[in-house]
Design a protein around this motif. Sequence first.
Motif, mmCIF file in Angstrom:
data_model
loop_
_atom_site.group_PDB
_atom_site.id
_atom_site.type_symbol
_atom_site.label_atom_id
_atom_site.label_comp_id
_atom_site.label_asym_id
_atom_site.label_seq_id
_atom_site.Cartn_x
_atom_site.Cartn_y
_atom_site.Cartn_z
ATOM 1 N N ALA A 6 2.253 -24.188 -43.614
ATOM 2 C CA ALA A 6 1.264 -24.299 -42.535
ATOM 3 C C ALA A 6 -0.089 -23.811 -43.012
ATOM 4 C CB ALA A 6 1.704 -23.481 -41.327
ATOM 5 N N TYR A 7 -1.137 -24.519 -42.617
ATOM 6 C CA TYR A 7 -2.525 -24.106 -42.865
ATOM 7 C C TYR A 7 -3.099 -23.748 -41.506
ATOM 8 C CZ TYR A 7 -1.626 -26.421 -47.260
ATOM 9 O OH TYR A 7 -1.066 -26.785 -48.458
ATOM 10 N N ILE A 8 -3.434 -22.476 -41.338
ATOM 11 C CA ILE A 8 -3.842 -21.992 -40.011
ATOM 12 C C ILE A 8 -5.102 -21.141 -40.122
ATOM 13 C CG2 ILE A 8 -1.456 -21.991 -39.157
ATOM 14 C CD1 ILE A 8 -1.653 -18.829 -39.495
ATOM 15 N N LYS A 34 -8.803 -22.444 -49.215
ATOM 16 C CA LYS A 34 -9.905 -23.159 -48.580
ATOM 17 C C LYS A 34 -9.492 -24.604 -48.431
ATOM 18 C CE LYS A 34 -13.638 -20.313 -50.355
ATOM 19 N NZ LYS A 34 -14.782 -20.268 -51.276
ATOM 20 N N GLY A 35 -9.906 -25.231 -47.333
ATOM 21 C CA GLY A 35 -9.504 -26.609 -47.136
ATOM 22 C C GLY A 35 -10.468 -27.357 -46.252
ATOM 23 N N SER A 36 -10.228 -28.654 -46.150
ATOM 24 C CA SER A 36 -10.987 -29.463 -45.201
ATOM 25 C C SER A 36 -10.034 -30.405 -44.486
ATOM 26 C CB SER A 36 -12.093 -30.248 -45.908
ATOM 27 O OG SER A 36 -11.543 -31.116 -46.869
ATOM 28 N N GLY A 37 -10.328 -30.665 -43.253
ATOM 29 C CA GLY A 37 -9.566 -31.622 -42.463
ATOM 30 C C GLY A 37 -10.380 -32.899 -42.337
ATOM 31 N N ARG A 38 -10.182 -33.609 -41.258
ATOM 32 C CA ARG A 38 -10.844 -34.906 -41.155
ATOM 33 C C ARG A 38 -12.309 -34.801 -40.754
ATOM 34 N NH1 ARG A 38 -7.834 -37.313 -35.774
ATOM 35 N NH2 ARG A 38 -8.130 -35.463 -34.491
ATOM 36 N N GLN A 39 -12.765 -33.579 -40.363
ATOM 37 C CA GLN A 39 -14.190 -33.429 -40.030
ATOM 38 C C GLN A 39 -15.051 -33.428 -41.291
ATOM 39 O OE1 GLN A 39 -11.852 -31.596 -38.335
ATOM 40 N NE2 GLN A 39 -12.087 -32.905 -36.547
ATOM 41 N N PRO A 57 -12.351 -21.469 -44.901
ATOM 42 C CA PRO A 57 -11.235 -20.581 -45.248
ATOM 43 C C PRO A 57 -10.066 -20.759 -44.281
ATOM 44 C CG PRO A 57 -13.092 -19.329 -44.353
ATOM 45 C CD PRO A 57 -13.544 -20.750 -44.436
ATOM 46 N N LYS A 58 -8.877 -20.872 -44.836
ATOM 47 C CA LYS A 58 -7.653 -20.989 -44.033
ATOM 48 C C LYS A 58 -6.596 -20.083 -44.635
ATOM 49 C CE LYS A 58 -9.140 -24.196 -41.266
ATOM 50 N NZ LYS A 58 -9.307 -23.991 -39.838
ATOM 51 N N LEU A 59 -5.542 -19.843 -43.879
ATOM 52 C CA LEU A 59 -4.401 -19.106 -44.397
ATOM 53 C C LEU A 59 -3.241 -20.083 -44.560
ATOM 54 C CD1 LEU A 59 -3.804 -16.019 -44.926
ATOM 55 C CD2 LEU A 59 -2.428 -16.146 -42.860
ATOM 56 N N GLY A 84 -6.602 -25.544 -29.359
ATOM 57 C CA GLY A 84 -7.102 -26.790 -28.778
ATOM 58 C C GLY A 84 -8.396 -27.259 -29.401
ATOM 59 N N ASN A 85 -8.937 -26.449 -30.312
ATOM 60 C CA ASN A 85 -10.183 -26.820 -30.999
ATOM 61 C C ASN A 85 -9.875 -27.474 -32.338
ATOM 62 O OD1 ASN A 85 -11.925 -25.579 -29.032
ATOM 63 N ND2 ASN A 85 -11.236 -23.613 -29.862
ATOM 64 N N VAL A 86 -10.831 -28.275 -32.821
ATOM 65 C CA VAL A 86 -10.659 -28.858 -34.152
ATOM 66 C C VAL A 86 -10.530 -27.724 -35.160
ATOM 67 C CG1 VAL A 86 -11.873 -30.988 -33.600
ATOM 68 C CG2 VAL A 86 -13.123 -29.076 -34.618
ATOM 69 N N GLY A 87 -9.716 -27.977 -36.200
ATOM 70 C CA GLY A 87 -9.523 -26.966 -37.225
ATOM 71 C C GLY A 87 -8.364 -26.020 -36.962
ATOM 72 N N ASP A 88 -7.562 -26.305 -35.936
ATOM 73 C CA ASP A 88 -6.411 -25.439 -35.652
ATOM 74 C C ASP A 88 -5.418 -25.433 -36.805
ATOM 75 O OD1 ASP A 88 -7.187 -24.462 -33.234
ATOM 76 O OD2 ASP A 88 -5.853 -25.716 -32.023
ATOM 77 N N GLY A 89 -5.368 -26.528 -37.573
ATOM 78 C CA GLY A 89 -4.519 -26.512 -38.762
ATOM 79 C C GLY A 89 -3.470 -27.600 -38.792
ATOM 80 N N LYS A 90 -2.596 -27.488 -39.765
ATOM 81 C CA LYS A 90 -1.575 -28.504 -40.017
ATOM 82 C C LYS A 90 -0.284 -27.811 -40.428
ATOM 83 C CE LYS A 90 -3.505 -32.647 -39.753
ATOM 84 N NZ LYS A 90 -4.297 -33.172 -40.853
ATOM 85 N N ILE A 91 0.815 -28.475 -40.147
ATOM 86 C CA ILE A 91 2.129 -28.010 -40.615
ATOM 87 C C ILE A 91 2.792 -29.151 -41.359
ATOM 88 C CG2 ILE A 91 4.391 -27.103 -39.961
ATOM 89 C CD1 ILE A 91 3.140 -26.130 -37.319
ATOM 90 N N PHE A 92 3.297 -28.857 -42.545
ATOM 91 C CA PHE A 92 4.052 -29.852 -43.316
ATOM 92 C C PHE A 92 5.456 -29.307 -43.564
ATOM 93 C CE2 PHE A 92 -0.432 -30.248 -44.634
ATOM 94 C CZ PHE A 92 -0.668 -31.557 -44.261
ATOM 95 N N VAL A 93 6.435 -30.184 -43.522
ATOM 96 C CA VAL A 93 7.827 -29.793 -43.786
ATOM 97 C C VAL A 93 8.344 -30.626 -44.949
ATOM 98 C CG1 VAL A 93 10.153 -29.610 -42.827
ATOM 99 C CG2 VAL A 93 8.165 -29.268 -41.334
#
Length: 124
Positions: A6-8, A34-39, A57-59, A84-93
Motif C-alpha cells: 500500500a502507498y498511503i 516518493k510517488g506520483s498518481g494520475r494528477q 512523499p508517501k509511505l 476522499g481527497n486525491v492522493g489517498d493512495g493505492k493498494i496492490f495485492v
Amino acid sequence: MKLVVAYIRHDAFEPIRSELLELGFPSMTITDVKGSGRQKGITESYRGASVTNYLRPKLKIECAVADGDVQTIVDTILKHARTGNVGDGKIFVTAIEQAYRIRTGESGEETLQAHPDAAEAVNG
Ligand SMILES: Nc1ncnc2c1ncn2[C@@H]1O[C@H](COP(=O)(O)OP(=O)(O)OP(=O)(O)O)[C@@H](O)[C@H]1O
Ligand SMILES: [Mg+2]
C-alpha cells in the motif's frame, strides 16, 4: 500467500499499524517513498516562481499474509487511509511463491504473522 503493498499518506499509518496489531497482524515493512498518481504534478508558487512537484512523499507498507487474511488487511488500510481527497493512495495485492523464517528454517503460511499464543519479547 499474498503480499499486500500500500502507498498511503504518512498520517494514516499509525491507526493502521495499531489496528493491524490488535487484529493479530504485527508483521510488516514500511518505507518512505516518493510517488506520483494520475494528477502527475502539483504546481505551487515558490518565491514568486511557479514550481511543479512531480513526486509526493508517501509511505509504503508491505504486509505478507495468508490468502484468507488479505481482505482484513485491505479493509483496515481502506478504513484509515481514505479521506476522499486525491492522493489517498493505492493498494496492490500480489502472489507470494514461498516464505521462510530464517531463524528456524520453517516455510509457508505459518511464517507470516503472529502465532495466536505467541508471547515473545519485542525484538524484531
Ligand atoms: N499505478 C501505480 N503504480 C505504482 N505506484 C502507484 C500507482 N498509482 C499510484 N501509485 C502510488 O500511490 C501514490 C498515491 O497515488 P494516488 O492516490 O494519487 O493515485 P491516483 O490514481 O492518482 O488516485 P486519486 O485520483 O485518488 O489521487 C502515488 O504517489 C504513488 O506512490
Ligand atoms: Mg492522485
